[in-house]
Write a protein that holds these residues in place. Structure first.
Motif, PDB file in Angstrom:
ATOM      1  N   PRO A   8       0.521  -1.699  -0.230  1.00 49.00           N
ATOM      2  CA  PRO A   8       0.179  -0.060  -0.036  1.00 49.00           C
ATOM      3  C   PRO A   8       1.022   1.622  -0.145  1.00 49.00           C
ATOM      4  O   PRO A   8       1.863   1.521   0.529  1.00 49.00           O
ATOM      5  CB  PRO A   8      -0.908  -0.087   1.243  1.00 49.00           C
ATOM      6  CG  PRO A   8      -0.733  -1.376   1.901  1.00 49.00           C
ATOM      7  CD  PRO A   8       0.651  -1.987   1.313  1.00 49.00           C
ATOM      8  N   GLU A  22      -3.005  12.943  -0.600  1.00 49.05           N
ATOM      9  CA  GLU A  22      -3.945  12.852  -0.583  1.00 49.05           C
ATOM     10  C   GLU A  22      -4.199  13.387   0.782  1.00 49.05           C
ATOM     11  O   GLU A  22      -3.800  14.964   1.076  1.00 49.05           O
ATOM     12  CB  GLU A  22      -3.675  10.990   0.442  1.00 49.05           C
ATOM     13  CG  GLU A  22      -2.927  11.465   0.940  1.00 49.05           C
ATOM     14  CD  GLU A  22      -2.504   9.546   2.041  1.00 49.05           C
ATOM     15  OE1 GLU A  22      -3.852   9.114   1.711  1.00 49.05           O
ATOM     16  OE2 GLU A  22      -1.625   9.596   2.349  1.00 49.05           O
ATOM     17  N   PRO A  89      -7.291   2.579  -7.994  1.00 56.34           N
ATOM     18  CA  PRO A  89      -6.460   2.457  -7.711  1.00 56.34           C
ATOM     19  C   PRO A  89      -4.935   2.217  -9.109  1.00 56.34           C
ATOM     20  O   PRO A  89      -6.252   2.296 -10.294  1.00 56.34           O
ATOM     21  CB  PRO A  89      -6.337   0.645  -6.906  1.00 56.34           C
ATOM     22  CG  PRO A  89      -7.591   0.324  -6.981  1.00 56.34           C
ATOM     23  CD  PRO A  89      -8.815   1.356  -7.826  1.00 56.34           C
ATOM     24  N   ALA A 110      -4.359   4.123  -3.520  1.00 54.51           N
ATOM     25  CA  ALA A 110      -6.038   3.735  -3.304  1.00 54.51           C
ATOM     26  C   ALA A 110      -6.405   4.837  -4.184  1.00 54.51           C
ATOM     27  O   ALA A 110      -5.706   6.013  -4.883  1.00 54.51           O
ATOM     28  CB  ALA A 110      -6.175   3.694  -1.726  1.00 54.51           C
ATOM     29  N   GLN A 113      -5.258   8.894  -4.127  1.00 57.70           N
ATOM     30  CA  GLN A 113      -4.360   9.052  -3.563  1.00 57.70           C
ATOM     31  C   GLN A 113      -3.643   9.584  -4.899  1.00 57.70           C
ATOM     32  O   GLN A 113      -3.415   8.853  -5.982  1.00 57.70           O
ATOM     33  CB  GLN A 113      -3.015   8.173  -3.265  1.00 57.70           C
ATOM     34  CG  GLN A 113      -3.484   7.564  -1.696  1.00 57.70           C
ATOM     35  CD  GLN A 113      -2.849   6.287  -0.837  1.00 57.70           C
ATOM     36  OE1 GLN A 113      -2.611   5.441  -1.600  1.00 57.70           O
ATOM     37  NE2 GLN A 113      -2.134   6.072  -0.120  1.00 57.70           N
TER      38      GLN A 113
END
Length: 162
Positions: A8, A22, A89, A110, A113
């Motif tokens: 991630p 983000e 994503p 994600a 982002q």
């Protein structure tokens, strides 16, 4: 072929390479009649001597995991920020610093982002995982060359976690 599991995308893990863009935590300011939170100054943008900021739109073909990485690039004259204009994503690939790329790292961004690569950071090409692959890109516009590409001696197979 080397194998690598994408992790991630987090600010802490990505810090050596750039900034994660983000909405996180409490906004720095509340604006627009109290209806908008401003998360202020999230990236260290760098356009180098003789450069200026430019905003471009990139429309990239989606890729799929597992993904075979064969090429990385860097921009020695300035930073480069990718801001997705979709809610999907996408894959962020970077390599440790050096005259040639060091160890490869892969992150799954994600929805919501973005990523800003610091000047000179080796990174993979824009890699959306779903259509549309539309991104706003903020980077250096200038008269000098700002792209170096490096083909890997051994490709890296990047897989999804789990």
């Amino acid at each position: 072929m080397k194998r690598l599991v994408a992790q991630p995308l987090t600010a802490a893990a990505f810090a050596p390479f750039g900034d994660v863009l983000e909405v996180a935590g409490v906004p720095d300011k509340i604006i627009n009649q109290g209806l908008c939170g401003r998360h202020h100054d999230l990236a260290a943008l760098d356009f180098g001597p003789g450069g200026r900021a430019g905003i471009s739109l990139f429309d990239a073909e989606p890729r799929a995991l597992p993904y075979t990485l064969e090429l990385v690039e860097r921009h020695p004259e300035g930073s480069q920020a990718f801001l997705p204009m979709h809610g999907n994503p996408w894959l962020v690939i970077v390599a440790e610093a050096g005259k040639t790329p060091g160890a490869i790292h892969a992150f799954l961004a994600a929805p919501g982002q973005g990523a800003n690569f610091h000047r000179g950071t080796w990174h993979g090409v824009l890699t959306p995982l779903h259509a549309p692959g539309l991104f706003a890109v903020v980077d250096r516009i200038g008269a000098t060359a700002n792209l170096q590409e490096h083909w890997l001696e051994e490709p890296v197979l990047i897989t999804a976690p789990g």
